[in-house]
Design a protein around this motif. Structure first.
Motif, short mmCIF file in Angstrom:
data_model
loop_
_atom_site.label_atom_id
_atom_site.label_comp_id
_atom_site.label_asym_id
_atom_site.label_seq_id
_atom_site.Cartn_x
_atom_site.Cartn_y
_atom_site.Cartn_z
N GLU A 255 0.84 -1.20 0.00
CA GLU A 255 0.00 0.00 0.00
C GLU A 255 0.88 1.26 0.00
O GLU A 255 0.62 2.22 -0.71
N GLN B 88 3.93 1.41 -1.09
CA GLN B 88 4.58 1.48 -2.40
C GLN B 88 3.62 2.08 -3.44
O GLN B 88 4.01 2.92 -4.25
N ASP B 89 2.35 1.63 -3.37
CA ASP B 89 1.35 2.12 -4.33
C ASP B 89 1.07 3.61 -4.14
O ASP B 89 0.75 4.31 -5.10
N LEU B 90 1.20 4.07 -2.89
CA LEU B 90 0.89 5.48 -2.62
C LEU B 90 2.15 6.35 -2.54
O LEU B 90 2.13 7.43 -1.99
N THR B 91 3.24 5.80 -3.08
CA THR B 91 4.45 6.62 -3.20
C THR B 91 4.50 7.20 -4.61
O THR B 91 4.46 6.48 -5.59
N VAL B 92 4.53 8.53 -4.67
CA VAL B 92 4.47 9.20 -5.98
C VAL B 92 5.86 9.65 -6.40
O VAL B 92 6.59 10.21 -5.59
#
Lengths: 68, 219
Positions: free
Chosen positions: B213, B215-219
């Motif tokens: 999660e 990783q997915d929310l790292t921009v």
């Protein structure tokens, strides 16, 4: 969260749309939207670098610390 | 669906079906026989019977072979010892303590709950496989499902422990076999180990899901 992302403020100041900015910094609109809405958990230096360059600002203009 | 997952699911379905069919066949025979006998007894008005099933051990200790039978092949006497008994009692002591009767009732109810739990597990498993087939691996729902299976397995272990203790106490209250005593015997630890492993696995998956999660929310 105590860290506030002021990307929408900077975008409004520079009068740039999400679509335009995403093309200029080479980030998907979805990811930029996550950042803009404050849902992001982390931001890469490369992303911050690209945003600062395109919006002509400092990291402190985009990120702000506020006491909870 | 992933090829390996297909094979694993197929193996699981086959093994579980065989396992369940075996239990139904094995315990079903006893249940039907018990029902028919009870029905016949109720017709004669003598329904006051009790069946004891328990592990037993010789009073003098294991491998003392206190019993004797005749080997019909050679005609000689053979010493042996029983490990388990299933005894039918049509006459038993009147002064059975109330707690034994309560435990007998609780055993029947818990046995039915255990059957229901065994039926429920494949349904949870099906939901996990279905979501994995839709490429949803690390969802909180899946982790909760795995955790639920683990807790059910631990519950099944506790129920078997209770049933084991209950049948031992009940057998000792109803029956005294010369040279033997009812004892708790060995528990089936497989559900305990599997439950604990799944609980650990669910915690690892929860950790992995958090990392994903992030990783997915790292921009």
């Amino acid at each position: 969260m105590a860290i506030i992302v002021n990307l929408d403020v900077m975008m409004a100041k520079q009068k740039v749309s999400l679509n335009e900015l995403s093309q200029r910094v080479d980030i998907t609109q979805a990811n930029l939207s996550i950042l803009k809405t404050g849902k992001a958990k982390a931001i890469r230096f490369s992303t911050l670098n690209a945003l600062c360059k395109e919006l002509d600002c400092q990291p402190g203009d985009i990120l702000e610390f506020r006491e909870d | 669906m992933n090829g390996k997952l297909k094979i694993y699911c197929l193996c699981f379905i086959i093994i579980y079906a065989v396992f369940f069919a075996h239990i139904v066949y094995d315990e079903g025979k006893l249940a039907i026989a018990g029902f028919e006998f009870g029905y016949a007894q109720s017709a004669t008005g003598n329904g006051n019977v009790h069946v004891c099933g328990s592990y037993v051990e010789p009073v003098d200790g294991s491998v003392t072979f206190p019993s004797v039978i005749v080997n019909e092949k050679t005609g000689e006497e053979v010493h042996f010892e029983m490990r388990q008994i299933l005894a039918f009692l049509s006459d038993f002591p009147e002064n059975i303590p109330a707690y034994v009767k309560i435990m007998d009732g609780a055993t029947i109810i818990l046995s039915l709950i255990m059957v229901a739990l065994f039926i429920y597990i494949p349904f949870i498993g099906y939901r996990i496989v279905k979501s994995v087939a839709q490429n949803v691996f690390y969802s909180i729902k899946n982790i909760r499902r795995i955790r639920k299976i683990a807790l059910i397995l631990l519950m099944i272990f506790l129920i078997t422990v209770f049933i084991n203790l209950s049948t031992t106490i009940s057998t000792n209250a109803y029956l005294q076999i010369t040279g033997y005593r009812a004892y708790v015997g060995t528990f089936d630890y497989s559900s305990l180990f599997t439950g604990l492993i799944m609980l650990i696995l669910s915690e690892i998956l929860r950790y992995t899901a958090n990392i994903k999660e992030e990783q997915d929310l790292t921009v």
